[in-house]
Design a protein around this motif. Sequence first.
Motif, short mmCIF file in Angstrom:
data_model
loop_
_atom_site.label_atom_id
_atom_site.label_comp_id
_atom_site.label_asym_id
_atom_site.label_seq_id
_atom_site.Cartn_x
_atom_site.Cartn_y
_atom_site.Cartn_z
N GLU A 1 -5.78 -3.20 -6.39
CA GLU A 1 -4.43 -3.58 -5.54
C GLU A 1 -5.18 -2.71 -4.70
O GLU A 1 -5.59 -3.21 -3.14
N ILE B 1 -7.51 -3.59 -0.65
CA ILE B 1 -6.22 -2.95 0.34
C ILE B 1 -7.46 -2.64 1.24
O ILE B 1 -8.07 -2.30 2.02
N VAL C 1 -5.17 -9.45 -0.23
CA VAL C 1 -3.61 -8.48 -0.21
C VAL C 1 -2.41 -9.42 -0.35
O VAL C 1 -1.51 -8.38 0.32
N GLY D 1 -1.54 -10.72 2.46
CA GLY D 1 -1.05 -11.11 3.58
C GLY D 1 -1.96 -11.87 4.54
O GLY D 1 -3.68 -11.98 4.20
N GLN E 1 -0.40 -0.96 9.47
CA GLN E 1 0.09 -1.62 8.01
C GLN E 1 -0.41 -1.85 6.58
O GLN E 1 0.11 -1.29 5.91
N LEU E 2 -2.16 -1.96 6.85
CA LEU E 2 -2.14 -1.79 5.34
C LEU E 2 -2.56 -0.19 5.35
O LEU E 2 -2.50 0.45 4.10
N LYS E 3 -2.50 0.85 6.52
CA LYS E 3 -3.13 1.73 6.83
C LYS E 3 -1.87 2.40 5.37
O LYS E 3 -1.40 3.68 4.69
N THR E 4 -0.27 2.26 5.81
CA THR E 4 0.37 2.62 5.14
C THR E 4 0.35 2.15 3.32
O THR E 4 0.69 2.98 2.76
N LYS E 5 0.14 0.69 3.16
CA LYS E 5 -0.10 0.42 1.64
C LYS E 5 -1.29 1.26 0.94
O LYS E 5 -0.87 1.65 -0.15
N ALA E 6 -2.06 1.73 1.36
CA ALA E 6 -3.56 2.19 1.19
C ALA E 6 -2.62 3.88 0.45
O ALA E 6 -3.74 4.62 0.05
#
Length: 173
Positions: free
Chosen positions: A38, A42, A113, A115, A167-172
């Motif tokens: 995952e 991302i 991912v 999304g 948003q992706l960077k917060t998931k990463a």
Amino acid sequence: MTHRQTFIVAVVMVEVFFVILICHKNLRKERKKVMTNEMREIREAIQAGERALTSLRKAEEKLTSASNWGLWDIFGGGLISGIAKHSKMNEATSYMEEAKRNLTVFQRELRDVNGTYNLSLDIGGFLSFADFFFDGVIADYLVQTKINDAKIQVRDAIQSVSGVLAQLKTKAV
């Protein structure tokens, strides 16, 4: 219960404990593997989004330049301003085409991912033909309108991509 039965129950309980321990260990490995995959997806989506953002920003820069030359052309700039405007428009078109390709890759990576974001960029004709062959204030104004419409679309796409990247960077993390 006899000693033999107690002993057998104890042995079975120890075996069950080790089976549970092994299963737990395997689950942790699988979970870690899924998390690693995952995170890789991302990262790939972030990289694709950054490429799209770069080409969008370059397109915006060229559209701004084309717009400036277009204003000069409207107010009597002549052949030089018309040629410069069309040169910037062609460069902007190239970056917008690149942005479309990059946005397509970005959308594909986002699906990986889980999304789904609707990112699109419309590249309309810039009325170059009409502007060159029917040069005048009306044709220049129509071209200027198209340039400004394209700038708005590019800015909207930049905002969309930037939001998704955030948003992706917060998931990463």
